[in-house]
Design a protein around this motif. Structure first.
Motif, PDB file in Angstrom:
ATOM      1  N   THR A 281      -5.950 -58.250 -39.958  1.00 20.62           N
ATOM      2  CA  THR A 281      -5.038 -59.232 -39.374  1.00 20.62           C
ATOM      3  C   THR A 281      -4.328 -58.648 -38.158  1.00 20.62           C
ATOM      4  OG1 THR A 281      -4.687 -60.249 -41.540  1.00 20.62           O
ATOM      5  CG2 THR A 281      -3.080 -60.758 -39.828  1.00 20.62           C
ATOM      6  N   THR A 282      -3.949 -57.377 -38.246  1.00 16.03           N
ATOM      7  CA  THR A 282      -3.307 -56.705 -37.107  1.00 16.03           C
ATOM      8  C   THR A 282      -4.237 -56.664 -35.903  1.00 16.03           C
ATOM      9  OG1 THR A 282      -1.953 -55.343 -38.579  1.00 16.03           O
ATOM     10  CG2 THR A 282      -2.241 -54.565 -36.320  1.00 16.03           C
ATOM     11  N   ILE A 283      -5.516 -56.340 -36.136  1.00 13.45           N
ATOM     12  CA  ILE A 283      -6.482 -56.309 -35.037  1.00 13.45           C
ATOM     13  C   ILE A 283      -6.593 -57.670 -34.378  1.00 13.45           C
ATOM     14  CG2 ILE A 283      -8.938 -56.051 -34.489  1.00 13.45           C
ATOM     15  CD1 ILE A 283      -7.593 -53.412 -34.857  1.00 13.45           C
ATOM     16  N   VAL A 284      -6.680 -58.725 -35.171  1.00 11.87           N
ATOM     17  CA  VAL A 284      -6.793 -60.083 -34.620  1.00 11.87           C
ATOM     18  C   VAL A 284      -5.569 -60.432 -33.780  1.00 11.87           C
ATOM     19  CG1 VAL A 284      -6.918 -62.536 -35.205  1.00 11.87           C
ATOM     20  CG2 VAL A 284      -8.321 -60.907 -36.462  1.00 11.87           C
ATOM     21  N   LEU A 285      -4.379 -60.144 -34.315  1.00 13.72           N
ATOM     22  CA  LEU A 285      -3.144 -60.492 -33.613  1.00 13.72           C
ATOM     23  C   LEU A 285      -2.985 -59.695 -32.315  1.00 13.72           C
ATOM     24  CD1 LEU A 285      -0.657 -60.762 -36.626  1.00 13.72           C
ATOM     25  CD2 LEU A 285      -1.711 -62.635 -35.331  1.00 13.72           C
ATOM     26  N   VAL A 286      -3.299 -58.403 -32.358  1.00 15.65           N
ATOM     27  CA  VAL A 286      -3.158 -57.562 -31.170  1.00 15.65           C
ATOM     28  C   VAL A 286      -4.135 -57.998 -30.083  1.00 15.65           C
ATOM     29  CG1 VAL A 286      -3.470 -55.225 -30.267  1.00 15.65           C
ATOM     30  CG2 VAL A 286      -2.204 -55.576 -32.379  1.00 15.65           C
ATOM     31  N   VAL A 287      -5.386 -58.279 -30.457  1.00 23.16           N
ATOM     32  CA  VAL A 287      -6.380 -58.716 -29.471  1.00 23.16           C
ATOM     33  C   VAL A 287      -5.978 -60.049 -28.849  1.00 23.16           C
ATOM     34  CG1 VAL A 287      -8.762 -59.501 -29.174  1.00 23.16           C
ATOM     35  CG2 VAL A 287      -8.288 -57.445 -30.505  1.00 23.16           C
ATOM     36  N   CYS A 288      -5.446 -60.941 -29.657  1.00 24.40           N
ATOM     37  CA  CYS A 288      -5.043 -62.262 -29.143  1.00 24.40           C
ATOM     38  C   CYS A 288      -3.806 -62.193 -28.259  1.00 24.40           C
ATOM     39  CB  CYS A 288      -4.793 -63.224 -30.305  1.00 24.40           C
ATOM     40  SG  CYS A 288      -6.274 -63.687 -31.220  1.00 24.40           S
TER      41      CYS A 288
ATOM     42  N   ASP B 135      -2.437 -59.317 -26.571  1.00 23.52           N
ATOM     43  CA  ASP B 135      -2.376 -58.339 -25.483  1.00 23.52           C
ATOM     44  C   ASP B 135      -3.468 -58.625 -24.457  1.00 23.52           C
ATOM     45  OD1 ASP B 135      -2.446 -55.915 -23.889  1.00 23.52           O
ATOM     46  OD2 ASP B 135      -1.266 -54.982 -25.485  1.00 23.52           O
ATOM     47  N   TYR B 136      -3.076 -58.906 -23.235  1.00 20.21           N
ATOM     48  CA  TYR B 136      -4.034 -59.271 -22.187  1.00 20.21           C
ATOM     49  C   TYR B 136      -5.011 -58.140 -21.879  1.00 20.21           C
ATOM     50  CZ  TYR B 136      -1.395 -56.351 -18.915  1.00 20.21           C
ATOM     51  OH  TYR B 136      -0.806 -55.293 -18.281  1.00 20.21           O
TER      52      TYR B 136
ATOM     53  N   ASN C 290     -10.480 -45.649 -30.454  1.00 18.19           N
ATOM     54  CA  ASN C 290     -10.384 -46.376 -29.196  1.00 18.19           C
ATOM     55  C   ASN C 290      -8.979 -46.203 -28.619  1.00 18.19           C
ATOM     56  OD1 ASN C 290      -9.957 -48.697 -27.330  1.00 18.19           O
ATOM     57  ND2 ASN C 290     -12.024 -49.249 -27.981  1.00 18.19           N
ATOM     58  N   GLU C 291      -8.884 -45.523 -27.491  1.00 18.59           N
ATOM     59  CA  GLU C 291      -7.577 -45.228 -26.902  1.00 18.59           C
ATOM     60  C   GLU C 291      -6.866 -46.495 -26.446  1.00 18.59           C
ATOM     61  OE1 GLU C 291      -5.962 -42.447 -26.871  1.00 18.59           O
ATOM     62  OE2 GLU C 291      -7.590 -41.377 -27.868  1.00 18.59           O
ATOM     63  N   LYS C 292      -7.622 -47.470 -25.933  1.00 14.84           N
ATOM     64  CA  LYS C 292      -6.986 -48.693 -25.451  1.00 14.84           C
ATOM     65  C   LYS C 292      -6.356 -49.467 -26.607  1.00 14.84           C
ATOM     66  CE  LYS C 292      -8.864 -51.083 -22.130  1.00 14.84           C
ATOM     67  NZ  LYS C 292      -9.725 -52.002 -21.345  1.00 14.84           N
ATOM     68  N   VAL C 293      -7.089 -49.559 -27.732  1.00 15.86           N
ATOM     69  CA  VAL C 293      -6.555 -50.267 -28.890  1.00 15.86           C
ATOM     70  C   VAL C 293      -5.343 -49.523 -29.438  1.00 15.86           C
ATOM     71  CG1 VAL C 293      -7.025 -51.033 -31.246  1.00 15.86           C
ATOM     72  CG2 VAL C 293      -8.777 -51.290 -29.486  1.00 15.86           C
ATOM     73  N   LYS C 294      -5.412 -48.199 -29.509  1.00 12.62           N
ATOM     74  CA  LYS C 294      -4.269 -47.428 -30.000  1.00 12.62           C
ATOM     75  C   LYS C 294      -3.050 -47.607 -29.104  1.00 12.62           C
ATOM     76  CE  LYS C 294      -6.429 -43.415 -30.432  1.00 12.62           C
ATOM     77  NZ  LYS C 294      -6.651 -41.975 -30.758  1.00 12.62           N
ATOM     78  N   GLY C 295      -3.288 -47.653 -27.793  1.00 14.95           N
ATOM     79  CA  GLY C 295      -2.173 -47.877 -26.876  1.00 14.95           C
ATOM     80  C   GLY C 295      -1.541 -49.241 -27.065  1.00 14.95           C
TER      81      GLY C 295
ATOM     82  N   LEU D 149      -1.606 -51.034 -29.800  1.00 16.59           N
ATOM     83  CA  LEU D 149      -0.917 -51.045 -31.092  1.00 16.59           C
ATOM     84  C   LEU D 149       0.439 -50.357 -30.993  1.00 16.59           C
ATOM     85  CD1 LEU D 149      -3.857 -50.227 -33.544  1.00 16.59           C
ATOM     86  CD2 LEU D 149      -2.539 -52.349 -33.462  1.00 16.59           C
ATOM     87  N   ARG D 150       0.484 -49.210 -30.286  1.00 13.51           N
ATOM     88  CA  ARG D 150       1.769 -48.514 -30.109  1.00 13.51           C
ATOM     89  C   ARG D 150       2.756 -49.389 -29.356  1.00 13.51           C
ATOM     90  NH1 ARG D 150      -1.495 -43.761 -29.300  1.00 13.51           N
ATOM     91  NH2 ARG D 150      -1.565 -44.229 -27.055  1.00 13.51           N
ATOM     92  N   ASP D 151       2.283 -50.049 -28.293  1.00 16.88           N
ATOM     93  CA  ASP D 151       3.172 -50.911 -27.521  1.00 16.88           C
ATOM     94  C   ASP D 151       3.672 -52.086 -28.355  1.00 16.88           C
ATOM     95  OD1 ASP D 151       2.746 -49.244 -25.407  1.00 16.88           O
ATOM     96  OD2 ASP D 151       1.318 -50.545 -24.372  1.00 16.88           O
ATOM     97  N   ALA D 152       2.782 -52.650 -29.173  1.00 15.84           N
ATOM     98  CA  ALA D 152       3.174 -53.789 -30.011  1.00 15.84           C
ATOM     99  C   ALA D 152       4.222 -53.380 -31.040  1.00 15.84           C
ATOM    100  CB  ALA D 152       1.938 -54.373 -30.702  1.00 15.84           C
ATOM    101  N   PHE D 153       4.010 -52.231 -31.697  1.00 17.16           N
ATOM    102  CA  PHE D 153       4.980 -51.766 -32.689  1.00 17.16           C
ATOM    103  C   PHE D 153       6.311 -51.400 -32.029  1.00 17.16           C
ATOM    104  CE2 PHE D 153       1.168 -50.635 -35.403  1.00 17.16           C
ATOM    105  CZ  PHE D 153       1.426 -51.616 -36.347  1.00 17.16           C
ATOM    106  N   SER D 154       6.245 -50.774 -30.856  1.00 17.21           N
ATOM    107  CA  SER D 154       7.480 -50.422 -30.144  1.00 17.21           C
ATOM    108  C   SER D 154       8.246 -51.673 -29.746  1.00 17.21           C
ATOM    109  CB  SER D 154       7.145 -49.599 -28.903  1.00 17.21           C
ATOM    110  OG  SER D 154       6.509 -48.391 -29.253  1.00 17.21           O
ATOM    111  N   LYS D 155       7.504 -52.675 -29.304  1.00 19.42           N
ATOM    112  CA  LYS D 155       8.127 -53.928 -28.884  1.00 19.42           C
ATOM    113  C   LYS D 155       8.830 -54.611 -30.046  1.00 19.42           C
ATOM    114  CE  LYS D 155       6.918 -58.254 -26.539  1.00 19.42           C
ATOM    115  NZ  LYS D 155       5.786 -59.041 -25.950  1.00 19.42           N
ATOM    116  N   HIS D 156       8.148 -54.689 -31.202  1.00 19.09           N
ATOM    117  CA  HIS D 156       8.751 -55.340 -32.365  1.00 19.09           C
ATOM    118  C   HIS D 156       9.881 -54.497 -32.939  1.00 19.09           C
ATOM    119  CE1 HIS D 156       6.070 -58.752 -32.615  1.00 19.09           C
ATOM    120  NE2 HIS D 156       5.015 -57.962 -32.491  1.00 19.09           N
ATOM    121  N   ALA D 157       9.742 -53.168 -32.898  1.00 15.38           N
ATOM    122  CA  ALA D 157      10.828 -52.306 -33.378  1.00 15.38           C
ATOM    123  C   ALA D 157      12.065 -52.464 -32.506  1.00 15.38           C
ATOM    124  CB  ALA D 157      10.370 -50.851 -33.387  1.00 15.38           C
ATOM    125  N   GLY D 158      11.854 -52.596 -31.187  1.00 15.48           N
ATOM    126  CA  GLY D 158      12.971 -52.821 -30.278  1.00 15.48           C
ATOM    127  C   GLY D 158      13.677 -54.131 -30.557  1.00 15.48           C
ATOM    128  N   ARG D 159      12.900 -55.164 -30.852  1.00 16.90           N
ATOM    129  CA  ARG D 159      13.505 -56.451 -31.172  1.00 16.90           C
ATOM    130  C   ARG D 159      14.323 -56.391 -32.445  1.00 16.90           C
ATOM    131  NH1 ARG D 159       8.519 -60.736 -30.107  1.00 16.90           N
ATOM    132  NH2 ARG D 159       8.550 -60.633 -27.828  1.00 16.90           N
TER     133      ARG D 159
END
Length: 335
Positions: A59-66, A68-69, A310-315, A317-327
């Protein structure tokens, strides 16, 4: 003790098939793994944990792909669809399997059993077409990089996805049409943890040779045909990669394929073992654990295979978690 009684019931019913009454079956009994109660509980607890990890990861993979541009490309489009299929397939089989163990709810209606079997094989067949499509995507990206954006445009990707579903439906159409009208008049005990086609056909009180042949041919054409397409794509990829002069360039080109090759090996290995070979002897227990690999273990590993390598996917994912943690921190500070 309950499992032993169920197995004895199964043996008695098989031995008295010629003397059974012809009352149509309205429900089936799923035997599961037939171990001692403590062992079965331990196995199912492990499967529950793997199922939850699989749901969360895919589910995380689906959400991140959808969302993140940076991942809006054909490769990740198909990765997201593969993850979506993993969620649906595991949810088709695993909840009922867990209910059978934890709540001793081993019965499943006749219609429910046929429905579970249909969607399991429809979605599973779709996965093989998508895996073949992903190999074609890698072939175009590596062998024709300058034309990649032109060939793998949005329209092409949509058609390939729809074609995967259509091909899967056509591949299971003949076995489904031949199996559905067959008479099930006892016994009604399925020696498996879900409504697999092989154990179900053993319960038919009529000649099943045509249905079994159609099932075997369909599985062989689907698995070996899609594997052939994947193999041809990777043959061209390997030839192209070997022509790259620099070692770093070869490593970078091939690294984009490693995740896909790993998933292909896991899926095809277990599926060919289960479905594309003559049914000789009692290999039901072996098939059960091969099905666990295909239905629970591989879907759990997919998110890790595609993200950790995959470095792009890991990046992303890190940005998504950082964004939600910041919120979350902002919301807490406001309170």
């Amino acid at each position: 003790m309950g499992n032993e009684l169920l197995f004895l019931l199964y043996q008695v019913e098989v031995e008295t098939m010629d003397h059974r009454n012809k009352t149509p079956v309205t429900e089936f009994i799923l035997l599961g793994f037939q171990h001692e109660r403590r062992v079965e509980i331990a196995l199912s607890s492990a499967f529950l944990l793997m199922y939850l990890v699989s749901l969360a990861g895919n589910t995380t993979i689906v959400l991140v792909v959808c969302s993140d541009y940076r991942l809006h490309s054909p490769m990740y489009f198909f990765v997201a669809n593969l993850s979506f299929l993993e969620v649906v397939i595991t949810s088709t089989v695993v909840p009922k399997m867990l209910a059978s163990t934890f709540f001793l709810s081993r019965s499943i209606s006749f219609v429910g059993c046929l429905t579970q079997s249909f969607f399991y094989f429809l979605l599973g067949s779709t996965e093989f077409f998508i895996l073949a499509t992903m190999s074609f995507d890698r072939y175009v990206a590596i062998c024709h990089p300058l034309r990649y954006a032109l060939i793998m445009n949005r329209r092409t990707c949509t058609l390939l996805l729809l074609g995967s579903y259509a091909g899967a439906f056509l591949s299971i159409l003949a076995p489904t049409v031949l199996t559905a009208p067959l008479p099930f008049c006892g016994p009604n005990v399925i020696h498996h943890f879900f409504c697999d086609s092989g154990p179900m056909l053993r319960l038919v009180c009529a000649d099943t040779s045509v249905a079994e042949l159609a099932d075997f041919i369909s599985s062989a054409l689907l698995l070996l045909g899609s594997l052939l397409l994947t193999g041809v794509s990777y043959t061209y990829i390997i030839v192209t990669v070997l022509r790259i002069p620099s070692v770093q360039g070869r490593r970078k080109a091939f690294s984009t394929c490693v995740s896909h090759i790993t998933v292909v090996a896991l899926y095809y290995g277990s599926s060919i073992f289960i479905y594309v070979r003559p049914r000789k002897g009692n290999v039901i227990d072996v098939n059960k654990f091969a099905t666990v690999l295909n239905t629970i273990v591989t879907p759990m590993l997919n998110p890790f295979i595609y993200s950790l390598r995959n470095e792009k996917v890991k990046g992303c994912l890190r940005d998504a978690f950082s964004k939600h943690a910041g919120r979350l921190l902002t919301l807490r500070s406001q309170k």
